[in-house]
Write an enzyme that holds these catalytic residues in place. Sequence first.
Site, PDB file in Angstrom:
ATOM      1  N   THR A 116      -9.720   8.352   8.778  1.00  0.00           N
ATOM      2  CA  THR A 116     -11.039   8.976   8.625  1.00  0.00           C
ATOM      3  C   THR A 116     -12.110   7.944   8.975  1.00  0.00           C
ATOM      4  O   THR A 116     -11.911   6.753   8.771  1.00  0.00           O
ATOM      5  CB  THR A 116     -11.208   9.466   7.175  1.00  0.00           C
ATOM      6  OG1 THR A 116     -10.164  10.411   6.904  1.00  0.00           O
ATOM      7  CG2 THR A 116     -12.548  10.139   6.946  1.00  0.00           C
TER       8      THR A 116
ATOM      9  N   TYR B   9       0.847  -1.205   0.000  1.00  0.00           N
ATOM     10  CA  TYR B   9       0.000   0.000   0.000  1.00  0.00           C
ATOM     11  C   TYR B   9       0.879   1.251   0.000  1.00  0.00           C
ATOM     12  O   TYR B   9       0.747   2.129  -0.854  1.00  0.00           O
ATOM     13  CB  TYR B   9      -0.897  -0.030   1.230  1.00  0.00           C
ATOM     14  CG  TYR B   9      -1.887   1.107   1.348  1.00  0.00           C
ATOM     15  CD1 TYR B   9      -2.931   1.244   0.437  1.00  0.00           C
ATOM     16  CD2 TYR B   9      -1.814   2.018   2.399  1.00  0.00           C
ATOM     17  CE1 TYR B   9      -3.866   2.265   0.566  1.00  0.00           C
ATOM     18  CE2 TYR B   9      -2.750   3.041   2.542  1.00  0.00           C
ATOM     19  CZ  TYR B   9      -3.775   3.161   1.628  1.00  0.00           C
ATOM     20  OH  TYR B   9      -4.707   4.168   1.758  1.00  0.00           O
TER      21      TYR B   9
END
Length: 328
Positions: free
Chosen positions: A176, A146
């Site tokens: 988030t 990632y």
Amino acid sequence: MKRVLITGAAGFLGSHLCDRFIKEGCHVIAMDNLITGNLKNIEHLFKLKEFEFYHHDVSKYIHIPGELDYIMHFASPASPIDYLKIPIQTLKVSSLGTHNCLGLAKAKGARMLIASTSEVYGDPLVHPQTEEYWGNVNPIGPRGVYDEAKRFQEAITMAYHRYHGVETRIVRIFNTYGPRMRLNDGRVLPAFIGQALRGEDLTVFGNGSQTRSFCYVDDLVEGIYRLLLSDYAEPVNIGNPDEITISQFAEEIIKLTGTTQKVIYKDLPVDDPMQRQPNIDKARSILNWEPKVNRAEGLKITYDYFKSLPDEELYKKEHNTFEGYIKK
Ligand code: UDP
């Protein structure tokens, strides 16, 4: 009417962006291969004539008829459990997928915004993290697929900007949360709330002293929208600087949910960043943006959302396998 392509549109952030662009009066072309996305997140938009959906993998050649003003590249798995399960797709979507989107942006004369991440800072040695910090990333660890794909994504985006003159924007997204997160994606907030709702103990990894800073999704979307409309091509952190340890976070979830379960401690996953907090001076000065929703308000809304899901979602086992990801 502006026409915008949103990749990863059926995911958590992508679906909130679809809502925002529809609200702004745009025509939204939503794309997702549905590996980690869920059509439920956008099904309320299907009846709109200014909304269309392509079931497509952006790692493959993208064809979109007609004009395009904006491309928002938000397709990517985004939880450490997902990178473990689908590492190659994770690498491809931010490398090949970004290349395809940039080619499309160049062909259409569209402005493109990419969803980068605080993971480009790795396990940071600078705290809080400013955009100038280059990071401390292990390229071959489980998160490498990632982190490095996102770093490549930033590099190729700047190359298209400098070499081809494509208008580009880079947001570095910090943790988030909010409605439409996947309940079982392994990330800490849905994990804790799911455990509380099922009457299980809350699993804190390591000793819980690692920190995160959680931003409510509406604040994030506002920051991203402002960045898109700005003329700033370099990366901008968007996140909420309100930092908390994972142990304290578990206690907050216990209070919020009223669960009588306790915290249990498990091994810390490999390369788990010890601290994370955005420096948002740039967002403040360039975008006149800062988060407005505090954690108590945001968590309440998110908890209500998770509570409203059917039981089958709550008991769907799609992960719980950190095997091969624990420090030996
Ligand atoms: N974490 C935890 N228990 C869980 C899931 C995660 O203690 O059930 C920890 C994880 O080790 C990390 C933090 O919570 O330190 C945030 O993890 P998450 O996967 O949400 O995102 P990250 O910020 O690490 O990408």
